[in-house]
Scaffold this active site. Structure first.
Site, PDB file in Angstrom:
ATOM      1  N   CYS A  50       5.528  -5.382  39.345  1.00 60.71           N
ATOM      2  CA  CYS A  50       5.559  -6.850  39.328  1.00 60.71           C
ATOM      3  C   CYS A  50       4.206  -7.481  39.638  1.00 60.71           C
ATOM      4  CB  CYS A  50       6.643  -7.388  40.262  1.00 60.71           C
ATOM      5  SG  CYS A  50       6.338  -7.078  42.020  1.00 60.71           S
ATOM      6  N   HIS A 101       8.298  -9.149  45.807  1.00 55.39           N
ATOM      7  CA  HIS A 101       8.475  -9.248  44.355  1.00 55.39           C
ATOM      8  C   HIS A 101       7.915 -10.594  43.899  1.00 55.39           C
ATOM      9  CE1 HIS A 101       9.987  -8.268  40.437  1.00 55.39           C
ATOM     10  NE2 HIS A 101      10.583  -9.442  40.337  1.00 55.39           N
ATOM     11  N   HIS A 113       8.979 -11.274  34.463  1.00 54.80           N
ATOM     12  CA  HIS A 113       8.526 -10.408  35.548  1.00 54.80           C
ATOM     13  C   HIS A 113       8.702  -8.951  35.151  1.00 54.80           C
ATOM     14  CE1 HIS A 113      12.760  -9.723  37.379  1.00 54.80           C
ATOM     15  NE2 HIS A 113      12.907 -10.275  36.193  1.00 54.80           N
TER      16      HIS A 113
END
Length: 182
Positions: A50, A101, A113
């Site tokens: 990510c 994240h 993402h």
């Protein structure tokens, strides 16, 4: 399923930039990476995680961004969820109680993402229960910002994190190992 407590961050003062324009190129470059395979700690077109995805997208738009979600969370201005614009960064507490994240908002309640759950760079609805429960904050890097400057010193963040977390961030561990090999 991980239960993550919400914690307040020493991520600098909450300076809001809801009225600033985000960089429109961010969205364009992010979409170009759709479908790239997910790989934890991955850093190339063969597999990306990510924060590496976000770092890569911002690099294409001409910004130097640090490697981890935790460090990336130091940059830009806070944005209220109701004022999100494409290009804004969304931070979540997934496997840890700090930003672990990150995704890029693309409009209409969706983000792009590198998803460990989906196994690739994909588009996800941010109103899914999983993400709503883990959402921490959003940040905007204004289009006219040439030089990215963190909002707080990394030392205070490191201190904060070591006081507030029992286990080491696995991404940080991978980066430390990688840095040793560079």
């Amino acid at each position: 399923d991980l239960k993550v407590r919400k914690v307040s961050y020493s991520y600098g003062p909450r300076v809001y930039g809801d009225d600033l324009e985000p960089n429109k190129d961010i969205y364009k470059y992010a979409i170009g990476l759709l479908g790239t395979k997910y790989s934890f700690g991955g850093n190339s077109i063969n597999g990306i995680d990510c924060s590496s995805f976000v770092q890569h997208v911002f690099e294409l738009a001409g910004y130097k961004m640090p490697r981890t979600a935790r460090e990336q969370a130091l940059y830009g201005y806070f944005v209220r969820k109701e004022n999100l614009k494409p290009g804004d960064l969304l931070f979540f507490a997934t496997y840890a109680s700090y930003p672990s994240h990150v995704g890029i908002y693309i409009g209409n309640g969706k983000m792009i993402h590198a998803s460990s759950r989906g196994g690739k760079v994909e588009i996800t609805d941010i109103n899914q229960d999983y993400y709503v429960r883990r959402f921490l904050f959003a940040k905007r890097i204004p289009a006219n910002m040439k030089e990215l400057v963190p909002q707080d010193s990394m030392e205070s963040i490191e201190e904060y994190i070591s006081e507030n977390s029992k286990k080491e961030d696995p991404i940080a561990k991978i980066i430390k190992e990688k840095d040793g090999k560079n």
